[in-house]
Scaffold this active site. Structure first.
Site, PDB file in Angstrom:
ATOM      1  CB  THR A  33     -26.463  45.131  21.821  1.00 37.92           C
ATOM      2  OG1 THR A  33     -27.293  46.157  22.360  1.00 37.92           O
ATOM      3  CG2 THR A  33     -26.713  44.993  20.335  1.00 37.92           C
ATOM      4  CG  ASN A  56     -36.607  47.836  26.380  1.00 37.62           C
ATOM      5  OD1 ASN A  56     -37.136  46.772  26.083  1.00 37.62           O
ATOM      6  ND2 ASN A  56     -36.278  48.741  25.483  1.00 37.62           N
ATOM      7  CD  GLN A  79     -34.371  48.080  31.194  1.00 36.73           C
ATOM      8  OE1 GLN A  79     -34.483  48.591  32.309  1.00 36.73           O
ATOM      9  NE2 GLN A  79     -33.732  48.686  30.217  1.00 36.73           N
ATOM     10  CG  HIS A 139     -25.422  50.777  30.307  1.00 33.10           C
ATOM     11  ND1 HIS A 139     -26.304  51.742  29.903  1.00 33.10           N
ATOM     12  CD2 HIS A 139     -25.522  49.771  29.412  1.00 33.10           C
ATOM     13  CE1 HIS A 139     -26.912  51.331  28.784  1.00 33.10           C
ATOM     14  NE2 HIS A 139     -26.438  50.151  28.474  1.00 33.10           N
ATOM     15  CB  THR A 167      -7.504  41.595  24.959  1.00 31.73           C
ATOM     16  OG1 THR A 167      -6.550  41.000  24.079  1.00 31.73           O
ATOM     17  CG2 THR A 167      -6.866  41.867  26.312  1.00 31.73           C
ATOM     18  CB  CYS A 212     -32.581  51.661  20.521  1.00 34.51           C
ATOM     19  SG  CYS A 212     -31.517  50.988  21.775  1.00 34.51           S
TER      20      CYS A 212
HETATM   21  N1  PLP Z   1     -32.017  44.515  26.203  1.00 34.83           N
HETATM   22  C1  PLP Z   1     -32.785  45.347  26.905  1.00 34.83           C
HETATM   23  C2  PLP Z   1     -34.071  44.865  27.477  1.00 34.83           C
HETATM   24  C3  PLP Z   1     -32.391  46.684  27.082  1.00 34.83           C
HETATM   25  O1  PLP Z   1     -33.155  47.515  27.779  1.00 34.83           O
HETATM   26  C4  PLP Z   1     -31.166  47.115  26.514  1.00 34.83           C
HETATM   27  C5  PLP Z   1     -30.752  48.526  26.625  1.00 34.83           C
HETATM   28  O2  PLP Z   1     -31.559  49.414  26.588  1.00 34.83           O
HETATM   29  C6  PLP Z   1     -30.396  46.179  25.814  1.00 34.83           C
HETATM   30  C7  PLP Z   1     -30.847  44.888  25.671  1.00 34.83           C
HETATM   31  C8  PLP Z   1     -29.083  46.560  25.211  1.00 34.83           C
HETATM   32  O3  PLP Z   1     -28.152  46.786  26.230  1.00 34.83           O
HETATM   33  P1  PLP Z   1     -26.710  47.401  25.923  1.00 34.83           P
HETATM   34  O4  PLP Z   1     -26.889  48.873  25.991  1.00 34.83           O
HETATM   35  O5  PLP Z   1     -25.812  46.863  27.009  1.00 34.83           O
HETATM   36  O6  PLP Z   1     -26.304  46.931  24.585  1.00 34.83           O
END
Ligand code: PLP
Length: 397
Positions: free
Chosen positions: A79, A163, A200, A222, A258, A347
């Site tokens: 993000t 995603n 993804q 993750h 940091t 989300c």
């Molecule tokens: N972009 C995509 C395509 C995602 O699927 C996600 C997470 O679902 C993100 C960005 C955001 O990732 P993060 O959880 O590392 O902020």
């Protein structure tokens, strides 16, 4: 893993998050308690921390085929990397084109990290934004992109793989169109920059940023069996995006703070393992076979329809509409049966909103509220998929 009713869980939500690989955990282990130095310190503990951060940077550099270590900026999440790309490009453009409002081209199916950044710039009069539509197959029409390009375009941000529906965009083709358009228009600067959110895609597709022809590329820990709370932005040599965080000058002055050494070490090991996994054709083939077997069975259930293209999608992704069903009851029932799947993205689920991705494919709100995402991971077994199918089938009866 078991839930609070002591049932064995069936986890089919790998697009939301993946477990951290044991090898990643052990690579990270020393950097929590023993080797806890700050990479900015000059003493030997600081030097060791600096060494392992740059070692991880080297691994990511290799993963995306970057030119130099400076091209890799660690962030606290994907993000954050997406925000840095969007705001950084808009502000960088503004600084070199006084009195010209930057124009951003993105798609209506991006992750919220890109969409909300664009909307914020738009709302505050800091950018004009074009949101490209996707077809029923989830793929952007490159002709629409060509029509939207203008000399004020500062950034084109198009995700590599979606995603929710796993749709894979033709990023190399898109980048080539932009490069050709620039040549044709006599534009010799780096603008517009090309960004792709490859979060993804990273576990499955080729991540060579140079072959893809992009300037900026986002990954997340993750989603590839690495830790949460760490991501990275690839920034091509020589391009001018505005620094994201000010402070002690870490990350080549682009993102101060940091460095979270254990998380960065974990991301480094995770990309190595991701590269190993996806370079075995058998792994992808077997996943596709399992995915298609389940999908074919699901499509025999009356009222079940696939969202997005079947061919141009990630090998781990199924997204089906369960129309004419009480979707919320099904989701609660699945959870009570120990099944972890998702309705849209994690989300969007939090906000209880209809999926903006399914809506952008031209589907109605009912379908956007009743679509189920099932995503496989490298630990998914045939038995889990069979059990999931039986549970869902029983529920739908
Ligand atoms: N972009 C995509 C395509 C995602 O699927 C996600 C997470 O679902 C993100 C960005 C955001 O990732 P993060 O959880 O590392 O902020």
């Amino acid at each position: 893993m078991k839930n609070n009713q002591n049932q064995k869980l069936i986890y089919l939500d790998y697009a939301a998050s993946t477990p951290v690989d044991a090898e990643v955990v052990s690579a990270m282990a020393p950097y929590w308690t023993e080797e806890f130095g700050n990479p900015g310190s000059l003493h030997f503990m600081g030097q060791e921390a600096r060494r392992v951060v740059d070692d991880a940077r080297e691994k990511i550099k290799k993963f995306v085929n970057a030119d130099s270590l400076r091209n890799i900026i660690f962030t606290g999440s994907a993000t954050e990397a997406d925000n840095m790309a969007v705001y950084g490009a808009a502000r960088g453009f503004t600084n070199s084109h006084r009195l010209v409002m930057p124009h951003i081209i993105t798609t209506a199916i991006e992750h919220e990290a890109v969409l909300e950044s664009c909307r914020d710039l738009e709302k505050n009069g800091l950018a004009r934004v074009t949101y490209l539509k996707a077809g029923k197959d989830g793929i952007v029409d490159v002709a629409d992109l060509e029509n939207a390009l203008s000399p004020e375009t500062a950034l084109v941000s198009i995700m590599y793989a979606n995603n929710e529906i796993g749709a894979i965009q033709p990023i190399a083709e898109i980048a080539e169109i932009i490069h050709q358009w620039k040549k044709f228009s006599g534009i010799v600067s780096d603008w517009p920059l090309i960004h792709t959110d490859a979060v993804q895609a990273a576990g499955f597709l080729n991540m060579d940023a140079r072959k893809l022809g992009v300037d900026l590329l986002t990954i997340s820990g993750h989603k590839i069996y690495g830790p949460k709370g760490v991501g990275a932005l690839y920034v091509r040599d020589g391009i001018n995006i505005y620094p994201w965080l000010r402070g002690g000058g870490q990350e080549y002055g682009m993102r101060a703070g940091t460095e979270p050494v254990p998380l960065i070490v974990g991301l480094g090991r995770a990309v190595e393992l991701a590269e190993q996994w996806k370079s075995s054709a058998d792994n992808i083939k077997n996943m596709l076979k399992s995915r298609d077997h389940l999908l074919d069975k699901l499509l025999t259930i009356p009222g079940v329809a696939l969202n997005g293209s079947r061919e141009r999608r990630l090998p781990n992704n199924i997204n089906v509409a369960l129309t004419n069903r009480d979707f919320d009851t099904i989701m609660i029932g699945l959870s009570q049966a120990g099944v972890c799947v998702s309705s849209g993205s994690a989300c969007a689920a939090r906000g209880q909103k209809p999926s903006h991705v399914i809506l952008a494919l031209g589907c109605d709100e009912k379908r956007a509220r009743s679509s189920l995402r099932v995503t496989l991971g490298k630990y998914t077994t045939e038995k889990e998929l069979d059990d999931f199918y039986k549970i869902l089938q029983n529920m739908l009866k």
